[in-house]
Enzyme design. Structure first.
Site, mmCIF file in Angstrom:
data_model
loop_
_atom_site.group_PDB
_atom_site.id
_atom_site.type_symbol
_atom_site.label_atom_id
_atom_site.label_comp_id
_atom_site.label_asym_id
_atom_site.label_seq_id
_atom_site.Cartn_x
_atom_site.Cartn_y
_atom_site.Cartn_z
ATOM 1 N N ASP A 250 0.850 -1.187 0.000
ATOM 2 C CA ASP A 250 0.000 0.000 0.000
ATOM 3 C C ASP A 250 0.888 1.240 0.000
ATOM 4 O O ASP A 250 1.805 1.361 0.815
ATOM 5 C CB ASP A 250 -0.910 0.000 1.230
ATOM 6 N N HIS B 41 -3.735 14.194 0.389
ATOM 7 C CA HIS B 41 -3.979 13.380 1.581
ATOM 8 C C HIS B 41 -2.818 13.481 2.566
ATOM 9 O O HIS B 41 -3.012 13.717 3.762
ATOM 10 C CB HIS B 41 -4.191 11.923 1.170
ATOM 11 N N GLU C 138 -10.670 3.859 3.405
ATOM 12 C CA GLU C 138 -9.752 4.597 2.544
ATOM 13 C C GLU C 138 -10.066 4.255 1.094
ATOM 14 O O GLU C 138 -9.981 3.086 0.701
ATOM 15 C CB GLU C 138 -8.287 4.261 2.856
ATOM 16 N N GLU D 53 -9.225 3.858 -2.519
ATOM 17 C CA GLU D 53 -7.972 3.657 -3.225
ATOM 18 C C GLU D 53 -8.208 2.972 -4.572
ATOM 19 O O GLU D 53 -9.273 2.393 -4.824
ATOM 20 C CB GLU D 53 -7.008 2.807 -2.388
ATOM 21 N N ASP E 151 -8.919 0.195 1.825
ATOM 22 C CA ASP E 151 -7.979 -0.257 2.851
ATOM 23 C C ASP E 151 -8.474 0.248 4.204
ATOM 24 O O ASP E 151 -8.089 1.321 4.664
ATOM 25 C CB ASP E 151 -6.574 0.269 2.544
ATOM 26 N N ARG F 195 -7.922 3.909 13.146
ATOM 27 C CA ARG F 195 -7.036 5.050 13.388
ATOM 28 C C ARG F 195 -6.479 5.067 14.810
ATOM 29 O O ARG F 195 -5.336 5.490 15.025
ATOM 30 C CB ARG F 195 -7.777 6.358 13.108
ATOM 31 N N GLN G 59 -3.805 2.395 14.991
ATOM 32 C CA GLN G 59 -2.678 2.815 14.163
ATOM 33 C C GLN G 59 -1.843 3.913 14.831
ATOM 34 O O GLN G 59 -0.614 3.890 14.785
ATOM 35 C CB GLN G 59 -3.197 3.313 12.809
ATOM 36 N N LYS H 89 -4.154 -1.791 10.204
ATOM 37 C CA LYS H 89 -4.459 -1.947 8.787
ATOM 38 C C LYS H 89 -4.694 -3.406 8.385
ATOM 39 O O LYS H 89 -5.432 -3.680 7.439
ATOM 40 C CB LYS H 89 -3.275 -1.428 7.952
ATOM 41 N N THR I 90 -8.762 -5.723 3.994
ATOM 42 C CA THR I 90 -8.666 -4.852 2.826
ATOM 43 C C THR I 90 -9.647 -5.394 1.797
ATOM 44 O O THR I 90 -9.568 -6.571 1.430
ATOM 45 C CB THR I 90 -7.237 -4.855 2.239
ATOM 46 N N GLU J 139 -9.930 12.657 7.051
ATOM 47 C CA GLU J 139 -9.864 13.974 6.414
ATOM 48 C C GLU J 139 -11.232 14.652 6.366
ATOM 49 O O GLU J 139 -11.342 15.858 6.626
ATOM 50 C CB GLU J 139 -9.327 13.838 4.999
#
Length: 409
Positions: A121, A128, A195, A197, A229, A233, A236, A249, A253, A356
């Site tokens: 990844d 971002h 996320e 992607e 993904d 948070r 992480q 993570k 996925t 975000e």
């Protein structure tokens, strides 16, 4: 009124003969028999059966239960098979043989279309990365000193890549720093995120100690798919120093059930954003073909659109990511999957994750079913996308959806 044939698609169907993504499906009468399929409108062509009926030299490749043998065969074979598929689906003389081999999408089950070898990844969106930097390093530079010199990435866990529609269990783990000498809090993640992607699937492998140059991208990448993904948070943020993402993570996925051939996106190629830092020769694409893809992504939460991230704004292209991933001599394996990292644009509505969109929970999203800072149990996230195609058509990518299930314990 005569029944319309599934072969009669509108000219502008985003899953028409200009697209032809690959997947793997089963039918209710043979739930244990996985077959390679090709999406055509709202139907799936049994590609193996079609190849056998046409006495195709590629019947054996299309008769496997996964895409891996076809992916490993290399670009000349990919192009030949794609031409055959288009002929089978569009030539009038073939209709009587092909039409019975089309199954309605609603009548089949879709599966992970290839066996994932390695998963990487990246972190390729400047918007971002800068937003995350502003959140967590408000007094410093948004980007780290290395960011514009190399595509930053990490290795994920291939065994937890799941197909679209698979429920996503809320992960458990250590949730933050302890106070004093107490133990860190432990339990289900309270800051679960998606996320948005785009991922690239490796077909033809490469040997060890043989870097793949920018010009080798087409020879090794079989296709493209959407990817989510999922990210915890809170897990992480406690674990990532000094080695980076791990349990926050690796729990899941999600990838689309359909892999769009790279050649289907030829009309979507575009130039990357202007770069303001010189690049080392192996990453310098100033004289190469346009390396970015104009993909328009939509993120929906419980059916409500919340973001429209533009993939064309990504600072690092997939060809640069592949070149960097192998420049140290690392090999490629059939089924390797590498993802772009969160796709975000310059505008607030173009941000590709809740971190975000809510600015780390400070600014909740207001939705018809209530406010959200991070994902709640029962929430469903769906990613869709399209790209410009030939003759003013659109090329749709297969969607990725996942619903959050409560923590198992």
């Amino acid at each position: 009124m005569p029944r319309q044939s599934p072969l009669d698609l509108p000219h502008d169907d985003p899953f028409g003969p200009h697209n032809l993504p690959y997947g793997v499906f089963t039918t209710p009468d043979a739930p244990d028999v996985r077959r390679i399929g090709v999406r055509y409108g709202n139907h799936v062509l049994d590609a193996g059966a079609a190849a056998a009926a046409a006495d195709s030299p590629h019947a054996a490749l299309l008769g496997h239960p996964t895409l891996n043998p076809l992916m490993a065969a290399g670009r000349p074979v990919w192009q030949a098979v794609r031409a055959e598929l288009r002929a089978w689906l569009t030539e009038e003389a073939r209709r009587p043989a092909v039409e019975p081999l089309l199954h309605p999408l609603t009548a089949v089950a879709l599966h992970l279309p290839f066996e994932v070898a390695d998963y990487v990844d990246f972190y390729a969106s400047e918007h971002h990365a800068a937003n995350v930097g502003r959140m967590f390093r408000p007094e410093g530079e948004p980007l780290t000193p290395n960011w514009k010199h190399l595509p930053i990435g990490y290795h994920g866990r291939a065994g937890t890549v799941v197909v679209s529609g698979t429920p996503i269990g809320r992960p458990r783990g250590q949730l933050g720093s302890p106070s004093g000498h107490t133990l860190p809090p432990f339990g289900p993640s309270r800051r679960l995120d998606f996320e948005a992607e785009v991922a690239f699937v490796i077909g033809a492998p490469s040997p060890v100690n043989t870097p793949v140059p920018l010009s080798g991208f087409h020879d090794h990448v079989f296709g493209v798919c959407l990817l989510n993904d999922w990210s915890a948070r809170d897990i992480q943020s406690w674990e990532y120093r000094p080695l980076g993402p791990f349990l926050g993570k690796s729990f899941a996925t999600s990838v689309a059930a359909w892999v769009t051939p790279l050649d289907a996106l030829a009309a979507a190629r575009t130039g990357p954003p202007a770069r303001d830092v010189p690049l080392l020769p192996y990453l310098d694409d100033s004289a190469a073909e346009p390396g970015a893809f104009d993909l328009r992504i939509e993120v929906a939460l419980n059916g409500h659109p919340i973001a429209h991230p533009p993939f064309a704004t990504m600072y690092w292209t997939a060809a640069q990511q592949l070149a960097h991933m192998t420049v140290n001599g690392a090999s490629l394996r059939t089924g390797d999957l590498f993802a772009s990292g969160t796709v975000s644009g310059p505008e607030p509505h173009q941000r590709g994750c809740l971190l975000e969109l809510t600015w780390s929970g400070r600014d909740p999203l207001r939705l018809p079913d209530g406010e959200r800072t991070f994902l709640e149990d029962g929430d469903e996230v769906t990613l869709t996308a399209w790209a410009p195609g030939p003759d003013n058509n659109r090329v749709a990518l297969g969607e990725v959806t996942g619903r959050i299930a409560p923590s198992a314990r």
